[in-house]
Design an enzyme around this catalytic site. Structure first.
Site, PDB file in Angstrom:
ATOM      1  N   GLY A 214      17.570  66.771  41.856  1.00 44.08           N
ATOM      2  CA  GLY A 214      18.017  67.996  42.493  1.00 44.08           C
ATOM      3  C   GLY A 214      16.844  68.865  42.898  1.00 44.08           C
ATOM      4  CG  ASP A 215      17.375  72.923  42.119  1.00 41.99           C
ATOM      5  OD1 ASP A 215      17.552  72.264  41.063  1.00 41.99           O
ATOM      6  OD2 ASP A 215      17.950  73.994  42.358  1.00 41.99           O
ATOM      7  CD  GLU A 216      14.999  70.636  35.680  1.00 45.60           C
ATOM      8  OE1 GLU A 216      14.716  69.837  34.759  1.00 45.60           O
ATOM      9  OE2 GLU A 216      16.001  71.381  35.655  1.00 45.60           O
TER      10      GLU A 216
END
Length: 333
Positions: A214-216
């Protein structure tokens, strides 16, 4: 001529390789034959040098295919036989021995060529299999979108290196859902790639930058916590310095980051949980910042201070704090 009619680079390379092999495997040995026979002819009516023609099939065996070596062998034997008829020294037994010797050497050259080609094919197959295996390993350890290490790749590198004192950072992109909703998921993916490139450019080669999903992102910073915090803060500032251009739109960038110590003896899960908790504290307080953990949660009196290694850490808005180690953690490095 259409593009489909144009010869490909691979076809041109194959043609060039075939031409080179023919020149070295056929023409060169035949030139050698001609040179020997010419020298023998100038020496007078004798065949003193004809025996040297046996070297031609062996020369062909170094470069040519089985069919090329067979062709050179036949032509060499016929040349020796014909030359013996034209410029014979009258020593028929010697000429017979020479022809027999050339024939035997030719058979050996053909057999050795077959063995060489078989070994070359096995070697090439082994190289291809090794390359394919390495390619599969790289793909399995790489995040397909960003080219960074994925979780598997991160742990493979960690398992391969010697245990070392370091720090663990968790970085999360701020507002990615809004970007996806406003600009679409393809734009969101391009945004993630741009942030990943900026993130990787902010760290040294010995630091491990990975996309966790994801965005991590998760980063092992091989430095003391004080140095790691300064590095992480510079990275956060560098990432957000300029907007990202996606489909003609300039989208501001900001990330939230948390940092925790990861000395030897502390598990990844413990360090990750601490860094992740601090990262969410930053995100809930507005994001666009980096913060270091002051303590691991659940510390009791048995906890050992590691201030000798850590030397304290600057906490934005919280001053200096001690970083402590949890004892007795299973699976520690």
């Amino acid at each position: 001529m259409s593009r489909s009619d144009e010869p490909s680079v691979s076809v041109l390379l194959q043609d060039s390789s075939a031409a080179s092999r023919f020149a070295l495997g056929v023409l060169l040995p035949l030139v050698f034959d001609a040179t020997i026979l010419t020298a023998d002819l100038f020496e007078g009516p004798k065949t003193a040098y004809v025996g040297l023609l046996a070297s031609a099939p062996m020369l062909a065996a170094v470069f040519g295919s089985v069919s090329m070596v067979a062709l050179v062998s036949v032509l060499t034997w016929l040349a020796a036989f014909g030359f013996g008829l034209i410029a014979s020294d009258g020593n028929v037994p010697a000429q017979t021995v020479r022809l027999f010797f050339i024939a035997v050497i030719s058979l050996i050259a053909i057999a050795s060529t077959a063995v060489r080609i078989q070994r070359e094919r096995r070697y090439v197959q082994a190289l291809v299999q090794t390359a394919e295996t390495e390619s599969i390993k790289r793909l399995a350890a790489t995040d397909m979108m960003t080219g960074l290490l994925n979780r598997r790749g991160f742990f493979e590198v960690i398992d391969a290196v010697q245990a070392r004192d370091s720090s663990l950072a968790v970085v999360d992109i701020d507002g990615l859902k809004e970007i996806n909703d406003q600009h679409g998921h393809p734009a969101g993916d391009a945004f993630i790639i741009a942030v990943a490139n900026r993130l990787q450019g902010q760290f040294r080669g010995k630091d491990l930058v990975s996309r966790w999903g994801g965005d991590e992102f998760v980063i092992e910073i091989v430095a003391t916590p004080l140095e790691a915090m300064a590095t992480l803060q510079r990275a956060v500032d560098g990432i957000s310095a300029d907007p990202v251009k996606v489909d003609g739109a300039f989208i501001p960038v900001s990330v939230s980051a948390g940092l925790a110590p990861w000395p030897t003896g502390v598990t990844f899960d413990a360090a990750y949980k601490a860094a992740d908790t601090v990262m969410y504290e930053v995100k809930h307080s507005g994001g666009a910042a980096a913060r270091a953990v002051a303590h691991f949660s659940g510390i009791e009196s048995r906890t050992l201070a590691i201030a000798g290694f850590l030397g304290g850490c600057w906490l934005p808005g919280r001053g200096w704090g001690d970083w402590l180690q949890r004892p007795g953690l299973s699976g520690a490095r």
